[in-house]
Design a protein around this motif. Structure first.
Motif, PDB file in Angstrom:
ATOM      1  N   SER A 199       0.829  -1.208   0.000  1.00  0.00           N
ATOM      2  CA  SER A 199       0.000   0.000   0.000  1.00  0.00           C
ATOM      3  C   SER A 199       0.862   1.256   0.000  1.00  0.00           C
ATOM      4  O   SER A 199       0.417   2.321  -0.434  1.00  0.00           O
ATOM      5  N   THR A 200       2.106   1.133   0.468  1.00  0.00           N
ATOM      6  CA  THR A 200       3.020   2.277   0.491  1.00  0.00           C
ATOM      7  C   THR A 200       3.680   2.493  -0.860  1.00  0.00           C
ATOM      8  O   THR A 200       3.701   3.613  -1.395  1.00  0.00           O
ATOM      9  N   TYR A 201       4.231   1.432  -1.435  1.00  0.00           N
ATOM     10  CA  TYR A 201       5.011   1.565  -2.662  1.00  0.00           C
ATOM     11  C   TYR A 201       4.203   1.352  -3.944  1.00  0.00           C
ATOM     12  O   TYR A 201       4.570   1.862  -5.002  1.00  0.00           O
ATOM     13  N   GLY A 202       3.140   0.605  -3.861  1.00  0.00           N
ATOM     14  CA  GLY A 202       2.354   0.345  -5.068  1.00  0.00           C
ATOM     15  C   GLY A 202       2.090  -1.144  -5.244  1.00  0.00           C
ATOM     16  O   GLY A 202       2.960  -1.971  -4.978  1.00  0.00           O
ATOM     17  N   LYS A 203       0.889  -1.473  -5.702  1.00  0.00           N
ATOM     18  CA  LYS A 203       0.477  -2.862  -5.822  1.00  0.00           C
ATOM     19  C   LYS A 203       0.747  -3.410  -7.222  1.00  0.00           C
ATOM     20  O   LYS A 203       1.301  -2.746  -8.076  1.00  0.00           O
ATOM     21  N   TYR A 204       0.316  -4.639  -7.404  1.00  0.00           N
ATOM     22  CA  TYR A 204       0.443  -5.326  -8.694  1.00  0.00           C
ATOM     23  C   TYR A 204      -0.709  -4.860  -9.583  1.00  0.00           C
ATOM     24  O   TYR A 204      -1.688  -5.567  -9.798  1.00  0.00           O
ATOM     25  N   ASP A 205      -0.607  -3.626 -10.084  1.00  0.00           N
ATOM     26  CA  ASP A 205      -1.689  -3.034 -10.862  1.00  0.00           C
ATOM     27  C   ASP A 205      -1.331  -2.976 -12.345  1.00  0.00           C
ATOM     28  O   ASP A 205      -1.169  -1.897 -12.916  1.00  0.00           O
ATOM     29  N   VAL A 206      -1.199  -4.163 -12.944  1.00  0.00           N
ATOM     30  CA  VAL A 206      -0.895  -4.233 -14.380  1.00  0.00           C
ATOM     31  C   VAL A 206      -2.047  -3.613 -15.161  1.00  0.00           C
ATOM     32  O   VAL A 206      -3.205  -3.654 -14.747  1.00  0.00           O
ATOM     33  N   GLY A 207      -1.708  -3.017 -16.300  1.00  0.00           N
ATOM     34  CA  GLY A 207      -2.711  -2.341 -17.107  1.00  0.00           C
ATOM     35  C   GLY A 207      -2.877  -0.889 -16.722  1.00  0.00           C
ATOM     36  O   GLY A 207      -3.273  -0.066 -17.549  1.00  0.00           O
ATOM     37  N   ARG A 208      -2.577  -0.553 -15.484  1.00  0.00           N
ATOM     38  CA  ARG A 208      -2.682   0.823 -15.010  1.00  0.00           C
ATOM     39  C   ARG A 208      -1.344   1.542 -15.106  1.00  0.00           C
ATOM     40  O   ARG A 208      -1.291   2.739 -15.361  1.00  0.00           O
ATOM     41  N   ARG A 209      -0.268   0.800 -14.872  1.00  0.00           N
ATOM     42  CA  ARG A 209       1.075   1.385 -14.925  1.00  0.00           C
ATOM     43  C   ARG A 209       1.951   0.577 -15.869  1.00  0.00           C
ATOM     44  O   ARG A 209       1.655  -0.582 -16.175  1.00  0.00           O
ATOM     45  N   LYS A 210       3.046   1.193 -16.289  1.00  0.00           N
ATOM     46  CA  LYS A 210       3.999   0.481 -17.141  1.00  0.00           C
ATOM     47  C   LYS A 210       4.764  -0.538 -16.301  1.00  0.00           C
ATOM     48  O   LYS A 210       4.777  -0.465 -15.068  1.00  0.00           O
ATOM     49  N   SER A 211       5.438  -1.484 -16.956  1.00  0.00           N
ATOM     50  CA  SER A 211       6.068  -2.596 -16.253  1.00  0.00           C
ATOM     51  C   SER A 211       7.185  -2.153 -15.303  1.00  0.00           C
ATOM     52  O   SER A 211       7.272  -2.619 -14.166  1.00  0.00           O
ATOM     53  N   LYS A 212       8.059  -1.234 -15.763  1.00  0.00           N
ATOM     54  CA  LYS A 212       9.203  -0.845 -14.935  1.00  0.00           C
ATOM     55  C   LYS A 212       8.791  -0.201 -13.613  1.00  0.00           C
ATOM     56  O   LYS A 212       9.334  -0.549 -12.560  1.00  0.00           O
ATOM     57  N   PRO A 213       7.851   0.763 -13.606  1.00  0.00           N
ATOM     58  CA  PRO A 213       7.413   1.314 -12.317  1.00  0.00           C
ATOM     59  C   PRO A 213       6.810   0.262 -11.391  1.00  0.00           C
ATOM     60  O   PRO A 213       7.011   0.315 -10.171  1.00  0.00           O
ATOM     61  N   ILE A 214       6.065  -0.691 -11.957  1.00  0.00           N
ATOM     62  CA  ILE A 214       5.484  -1.760 -11.128  1.00  0.00           C
ATOM     63  C   ILE A 214       6.594  -2.602 -10.513  1.00  0.00           C
ATOM     64  O   ILE A 214       6.557  -2.941  -9.324  1.00  0.00           O
ATOM     65  N   ILE A 215       7.597  -2.941 -11.328  1.00  0.00           N
ATOM     66  CA  ILE A 215       8.728  -3.749 -10.832  1.00  0.00           C
ATOM     67  C   ILE A 215       9.468  -3.018  -9.722  1.00  0.00           C
ATOM     68  O   ILE A 215       9.810  -3.614  -8.693  1.00  0.00           O
ATOM     69  N   CYS A 216       9.703  -1.711  -9.903  1.00  0.00           N
ATOM     70  CA  CYS A 216      10.390  -0.919  -8.872  1.00  0.00           C
ATOM     71  C   CYS A 216       9.592  -0.915  -7.575  1.00  0.00           C
ATOM     72  O   CYS A 216      10.147  -1.112  -6.486  1.00  0.00           O
ATOM     73  N   SER A 217       8.283  -0.703  -7.676  1.00  0.00           N
ATOM     74  CA  SER A 217       7.427  -0.657  -6.485  1.00  0.00           C
ATOM     75  C   SER A 217       7.415  -1.996  -5.761  1.00  0.00           C
ATOM     76  O   SER A 217       7.587  -2.065  -4.538  1.00  0.00           O
ATOM     77  N   LEU A 218       7.196  -3.068  -6.513  1.00  0.00           N
ATOM     78  CA  LEU A 218       7.131  -4.398  -5.902  1.00  0.00           C
ATOM     79  C   LEU A 218       8.475  -4.813  -5.316  1.00  0.00           C
ATOM     80  O   LEU A 218       8.530  -5.457  -4.259  1.00  0.00           O
ATOM     81  N   THR A 219       9.569  -4.439  -5.982  1.00  0.00           N
ATOM     82  CA  THR A 219      10.900  -4.787  -5.478  1.00  0.00           C
ATOM     83  C   THR A 219      11.153  -4.132  -4.135  1.00  0.00           C
ATOM     84  O   THR A 219      11.626  -4.787  -3.185  1.00  0.00           O
ATOM     85  N   LEU A 220      10.854  -2.848  -4.009  1.00  0.00           N
ATOM     86  CA  LEU A 220      11.041  -2.154  -2.729  1.00  0.00           C
ATOM     87  C   LEU A 220      10.142  -2.759  -1.648  1.00  0.00           C
ATOM     88  O   LEU A 220      10.577  -2.940  -0.499  1.00  0.00           O
ATOM     89  N   ALA A 221       8.888  -3.070  -2.010  1.00  0.00           N
ATOM     90  CA  ALA A 221       7.962  -3.656  -1.039  1.00  0.00           C
ATOM     91  C   ALA A 221       8.457  -5.015  -0.553  1.00  0.00           C
ATOM     92  O   ALA A 221       8.408  -5.315   0.654  1.00  0.00           O
ATOM     93  N   VAL A 222       8.970  -5.825  -1.480  1.00  0.00           N
ATOM     94  CA  VAL A 222       9.444  -7.173  -1.112  1.00  0.00           C
ATOM     95  C   VAL A 222      10.723  -7.092  -0.280  1.00  0.00           C
ATOM     96  O   VAL A 222      10.890  -7.839   0.689  1.00  0.00           O
ATOM     97  N   ILE A 223      11.642  -6.184  -0.624  1.00  0.00           N
ATOM     98  CA  ILE A 223      12.869  -6.029   0.161  1.00  0.00           C
ATOM     99  C   ILE A 223      12.527  -5.687   1.613  1.00  0.00           C
ATOM    100  O   ILE A 223      13.044  -6.305   2.558  1.00  0.00           O
ATOM    101  N   CYS A 224      11.658  -4.701   1.800  1.00  0.00           N
ATOM    102  CA  CYS A 224      11.281  -4.284   3.155  1.00  0.00           C
ATOM    103  C   CYS A 224      10.552  -5.406   3.896  1.00  0.00           C
ATOM    104  O   CYS A 224      10.806  -5.651   5.084  1.00  0.00           O
ATOM    105  N   THR A 225       9.662  -6.108   3.196  1.00  0.00           N
ATOM    106  CA  THR A 225       8.921  -7.213   3.822  1.00  0.00           C
ATOM    107  C   THR A 225       9.862  -8.341   4.225  1.00  0.00           C
ATOM    108  O   THR A 225       9.747  -8.905   5.326  1.00  0.00           O
ATOM    109  N   ASP A 226      10.791  -8.693   3.348  1.00  0.00           N
ATOM    110  CA  ASP A 226      11.761  -9.749   3.657  1.00  0.00           C
ATOM    111  C   ASP A 226      12.588  -9.394   4.887  1.00  0.00           C
ATOM    112  O   ASP A 226      12.819 -10.238   5.765  1.00  0.00           O
TER     113      ASP A 226
END
Length: 463
Positions: free
Chosen positions: A62-89
Motif C-alpha cells: 500500500s506504500t510503494y504500489g500494488k500489482y496493478d498491471v494495465g494501469r502502470r507500465k512494467s518498470k514502475p510496477i517492478i520498482c514498487s514491488l521490489t522495494l515492497a518485497v525487500i522491506c517485507t523480507d
C-alpha cells in the motif's frame, strides 16, 4: 476467447494476484526453511512468519504500489514491488531471528542465513519480473487501447497532456480533441470510451462529468482547489440535511512538535549514514573545476520566509539563475551524476536540522519562480502555508519539469491530507524517486512532441 475472459476478468486477476503474492511468501518460507526447521512443518514459527509476511507485505504494497498491471507500465510496477518485497523480507527475517533466540540452547540474538535471504530475494525478483511482464502482456491482449476524447482549453494544455499520454499508447488512443466551448461536445463524448478533461473551468466541467455519467463513459480530469477541499471533507448530517464539512486548519501544536522531533532525529541519522556520499560528491565537485563545493540559493518557505538552501554544486560557477532545461550546458560532468542520484540534495539535511525546512513538505521554489507562478496561479501561495520540505507528493509522483499547476495540486493534496503517518509513508516512498530514471527530467523548451492540433471554437466561424 476474449469475450469469455472479459466475463470472468475480475476473478481471473484476483486469482493471478493470489498466486503471485503466495509465490513470493512461499519462496521466503521455503528458502529460509533450510536453516530454520520451524518453517518446514506446521508450527508456531511457521504461523507467525507467514502472518508477519502477509501483514507487513500488505502495508508495504500500500506504500510503494500494488500489482496493478494495465494501469502502470512494467518498470514502475517492478520498482514498487521490489522495494515492497525487500522491506517485507527484512522485517520478516528479523522477526524470525528474534523467535530463534527462544529455541533451547540459543540465548543470543544473531543474524544468520543472510546468504539464504539473498537467494530468496533473487528468486522473488525473478517472480516479480515474470508476473509483471506476463500480466501486462495478458492485459493488453484482452484490452485494446481506449478510444479517447480530449477536452481542453488551449494548445499549450493539449501539449502538456499528450506528452504524458504518449507514454501510455497501449492504454489510450486519442480519437478526438475538442475545445470545451464547442456546443457539439456531447456528441464527441457519446463516441468515446474515455474522456480526458484538462484545464477546463469547473462550471463547464460539471456538465461534461454529468454527460459522461449518463453515457457510462470513463473520465479523467485534473482537480482544482475546490476538488481537493471536497475530497478531504467529512460527511455531516445537520438534522436531516446531508452536508460535506471541510475545516481549514493549520497543524496543531502536537503535530508540529512531533514533526520537528522527527526532522531532528532523521536529519542527524541520515546525515551520518550518508556522510561517505557527501565526501565523495564534494571531492568530485572540487577536483573537476576547483570552484566552491556548496551552492547556496535563496528560496521561500512557510509564510514566504526566505532562507538559503544548500546543495552540492552541479553547475559551472557564476551562471545565470534559472530552472534547468534539457541538455543544459551549465551542468558539469560530475553534476549530471549528482543530480541523477540526488546526492546533490544531501546538504539540505542541514537546512532541516536548522529548522529552515522540514523532511516532508512542498519543495522550496526559487524566489523568481514563486513570483512568476503566483502571477499565473494566485493559488500558488497556498503552498506557503506549511514549511518547505525535502520530499513530498510532487517529488515522488511528479518530476523536476512537472507543470506549476500540477505541482500545486499535489502539494495541496499533501497539505490537506497531512498526518504524521502520511509523512512516514512518504518518507518510505522517497526511495522510488531514486529508481525513476525520469524523476530529474529537465524542462524541454521544444514543444514538437504533440502530433495533435487544438482548434479553438469560433462561434462566428461555425455559424
Amino acid at each position: 476467447m476474449k469475450k469469455h475472459l472479459h466475463k470472468f476478468e475480475t476473478t481471473m486477476w484476483l486469482f493471478i494476484k493470489l498466486v503471485f503474492y503466495t509465490s513470493l511468501m512461499m519462496t521466503f518460507v521455503h528458502v529460509l526453511g533450510r536453516e530454520s526447521i520451524g518453517l518446514t512443518r506446521l508450527s508456531r514459527t511457521l504461523g507467525i512468519t507467514v502472518t508477519t509476511f502477509a501483514i507487513v507485505g500488505l502495508l508495504f504494497l500500500s506504500t510503494y504500489g500494488k500489482y496493478d498491471v494495465g494501469r502502470r507500465k512494467s518498470k514502475p510496477i517492478i520498482c514498487s514491488l521490489t522495494l515492497a518485497v525487500i522491506c517485507t523480507d527484512i522485517v520478516t527475517y528479523l522477526q524470525l531471528m528474534i523467535m530463534r533466540t527462544n529455541v533451547p540452547n540459543i540465548r543470543t540474538f544473531r543474524l544468520i542465513s543472510l546468504g539464504l535471504l539473498c537467494i530468496a530475494f533473487l528468486i522473488q525478483l525473478v517472480l516479480i519480473f515474470f508476473f509483471t511482464y506476463a500480466g501486462n502482456w495478458l492485459f493488453f491482449l484482452i484490452h485494446k487501447p481506449e478510444k479517447c476524447c480530449v477536452i481542453t482549453s488551449s494548445q499549450r494544455r493539449l501539449d502538456e497532456l499528450i506528452f504524458s499520454m504518449q507514454r501510455f499508447k497501449k492504454q489510450y488512443e486519442v480519437a478526438s480533441v475538442v475545445d470545451y466551448h464547442n456546443p457539439n461536445i456531447r456528441e464527441h463524448i457519446k463516441k468515446a470510451q474515455t474522456v480526458f478533461v484538462y484545464d477546463v473551468p469547473v462550471e463547464s466541467r460539471t456538465d461534461i462529468m454529468r454527460w459522461c455519467y449518463q453515457y457510462k463513459v470513463n473520465i479523467y480530469f485534473n482537480p482544482e482547489i475546490e476538488d481537493i477541499m471536497e475530497l478531504n471533507a467529512e460527511q455531516y448530517v445537520l438534522n436531516d440535511v446531508y452536508l460535506l464539512n471541510k475545516n481549514v486548519k493549520a497543524l496543531t501544536m502536537e503535530q508540529r512538535i512531533v514533526k520537528r522531533m522527527m526532522d531532528i532525529v532523521m536529519s542527524i541519522v541520515l546525515g551520518v549514514l550518508s556522510s561517505p556520499f557527501w565526501i565523495i560528491g564534494s571531492l568530485a565537485v572540487k577536483l573537476h573545476d576547483g570552484g566552491p563545493v556548496l551552492f547556496k540559493q535563496e528560496r521561500a518557505t512557510i509564510h514566504g520566509k526566505r532562507f538559503e538552501v544548500y546543495k552540492l554544486r552541479t553547475m559551472k560557477p557564476n551562471n545565470d539563475n534559472h530552472s534547468v532545461t534539457k541538455d543544459d550546458d551549465r551542468i558539469t560532468k560530475p553534476g549530471k551524476f549528482l543530480r541523477r542520484t540526488r546526492i546533490d540534495e544531501l546538504p539540505q539535511l542541514l537546512n532541516v536540522l536548522k529548522g529552515d525546512m522540514t523532511f516532508v513538505g512542498p519543495r522550496p521554489e526559487m524566489i523568481k519562480n514563486v513570483k512568476e507562478y503566483t502571477e499565473e496561479l494566485p493559488e500558488f501561495e497556498y503552498r506557503l502555508r506549511v514549511k518547505a520540505g525535502l520530499t513530498g507528493y510532487a517529488q515522488i509522483r511528479g518530476k523536476y519539469n512537472t507543470t506549476p499547476k500540477d505541482k500545486l495540486i499535489m502539494d495541496m493534496m499533501y497539505i490537506e491530507q497531512f498526518s504524521i503517518l502520511k509523512d512516514i509513508q512518504l518518507i518510505f516512498q522517497t526511495a522510488i524517486v531514486l529508481l525513476k530514471s525520469d524523476s530529474t527530467e529537465a524542462f524541454d523548451r521544444k514543444n514538437g512532441h504533440c502530433p495533435y492540433t487544438f482548434e479553438k471554437w469560433n462561434e462566428k466561424k461555425n455559424d
